[in-house]
Design an enzyme around this catalytic site. Sequence first.
Site, PDB file in Angstrom:
ATOM      1  NE  ARG A 284      -4.232  -1.887   1.810  1.00  0.00           N
ATOM      2  CZ  ARG A 284      -5.184  -2.237   2.653  1.00  0.00           C
ATOM      3  NH1 ARG A 284      -5.161  -1.789   3.905  1.00  0.00           N
ATOM      4  NH2 ARG A 284      -6.186  -3.008   2.258  1.00  0.00           N
ATOM      5  CE1 TYR A 418      -1.777  -0.688  -7.196  1.00  0.00           C
ATOM      6  CE2 TYR A 418      -2.099  -1.575  -9.392  1.00  0.00           C
ATOM      7  CZ  TYR A 418      -1.421  -0.741  -8.539  1.00  0.00           C
ATOM      8  OH  TYR A 418      -0.400   0.041  -9.011  1.00  0.00           O
ATOM      9  CD  GLU A 419      -1.716  -4.291  -3.222  1.00  0.00           C
ATOM     10  OE1 GLU A 419      -1.941  -4.801  -2.122  1.00  0.00           O
ATOM     11  OE2 GLU A 419      -1.308  -4.947  -4.196  1.00  0.00           O
ATOM     12  N   GLY A 420      -6.745  -2.662  -2.162  1.00  0.00           N
ATOM     13  CA  GLY A 420      -7.862  -2.095  -1.417  1.00  0.00           C
ATOM     14  C   GLY A 420      -8.401  -0.861  -2.115  1.00  0.00           C
TER      15      GLY A 420
END
Length: 535
Positions: A284, A418-420
Amino acid sequence: MSFTDQASRTLAMLALTPGWSRVQALRPDCDDDIVATMLDAAAGFAETVLAPLNPVGDRIGAQVTDGRVKLPPGFVDGFRQYAEAGWLGIDAPIDFGGLDIPLTLQAACGPLFDRGCMALMMAAGSSRGAIHLLAAAADATTAAEWGPKLVSGEWAATICISEPEAGSDVGRIRTKAELRDGAWLVTGQKIWISFGDHDMASRIGHCMLARTNDQSGTRGLSLFLVPNHIDGAPNGVSLERIEEKLGLHGSPTCAMRFREAKGILLGEEGRGLPQLFAMIEPMRLHTGIQGLGIASAAADIAEDYAGQRRQGGRPDQTPPPIASHPDVRRQLHDIRSATEILRAAVLELATIMDLARLEADTGKADLAAWMLPLIKTFGAETGFDTAHAAIQVLGGAGYVQDWPLEQYLRDARVMALYEGTTGMQGLDFLTRRLWRDDGRGLAAFLQRARHELGEAPAGRAEEARSASALLDSFEALSSHMVARQSDPDAALYRADSYLRAGWAALSGWMAFRIGATEAIHLCVLAHARHGARCA
């Protein structure tokens, strides 16, 4: 467009970052001369090795040949050079063959590499995340086998979370792992896997979640490292397809199938998701670094073009550069301010993460956790927004492939996914960082920012008052959102606005740090707008 100029801006920003001097005191091997040398080397590598690969990767893309992914020309050699130069293991443990350099320096050099070729650096980001994961969760034998191979680039790693019916809702993961004759066998399908297959490394390890018991939700999930082959023999891992995407064409996004693939249990059974955050958190942060790399390139292109493109003025005189036109000056100011605020924020977070580890400081750990969803979200948005704004400066020229801005725009769009996703970051920021953590990260943020503003010189008192008032407004808004716990649906509806108000508050602090007076006022206006939506 100068990589060297970006390195110089980063070096100057480090000098403005209060926590960096403390990191240097704890790590005297990272003096100013060494840092300057590293940044110069990173800029040179990014410009000469990585940047030439960027248009090639976009034009040719990754392709499937005989059931395996073949990367664009130059990618394999570029990654090999990147690893051999030590960049892949810059912050990896010495036991793995890494340099164990503070995370701040990785965050300082990283935007140069992502500016050079973000698609190729997607592979570096997942391998680096896996290195951190193995250091935190793997048994000694697995760590000793895989860690050095990942650092050297001989092997690579991925992160496998999403499934066709389980994206952000990881509690619905259906991939299963069964313990049979002393071995864990993993069966299921995973999608959205960056570099799930490629010809860049001799072995690929998939860091993945699989269900090991009948408990519902995330409690039944365990964490595994699943190699694509064992002792040279296939391990039940196969490529199903690669996605056709808007951008990042050089980065293969894979759907993978696992059929009784032997896996190595990492950490404690049933605690897969919390353990996986040792990999998710650096990835992140990497998203913020990617956004900074794209933003820096877009800002430089817009400024260079505006300084050379001549238009307008009196018809009987030589046209002036469009950079002299008031509206273009405004656009350039906004692009550069957003870029440098993000640079300051990325380095601030990285130094806090370093200090939390070096000093075992729980307060700084809380602050890092509070900042991470902001850096992930608005690193992504700043990368996309600055590319969009730079295209506007160039006009029609920015829309065509003669300039790389249209590629930057396409490549940057996925970072908010991506990554949340942004929605997930908003939920995390509200429900975990404010509610569950009792606002400890928020309190640390307010204390740290107010301390810096309180030391403002007399000549900047008005700026300090404006930034302080912004912090007061955000503190009041946070109290309002705490009170909304009694009506969670109404609060969650406003989570995105609260996240954006948080970024306005953090940006106002960073704008003060870099002396961007006009940007402070814009942050005040942005906070008022998002705060009103939280009412």
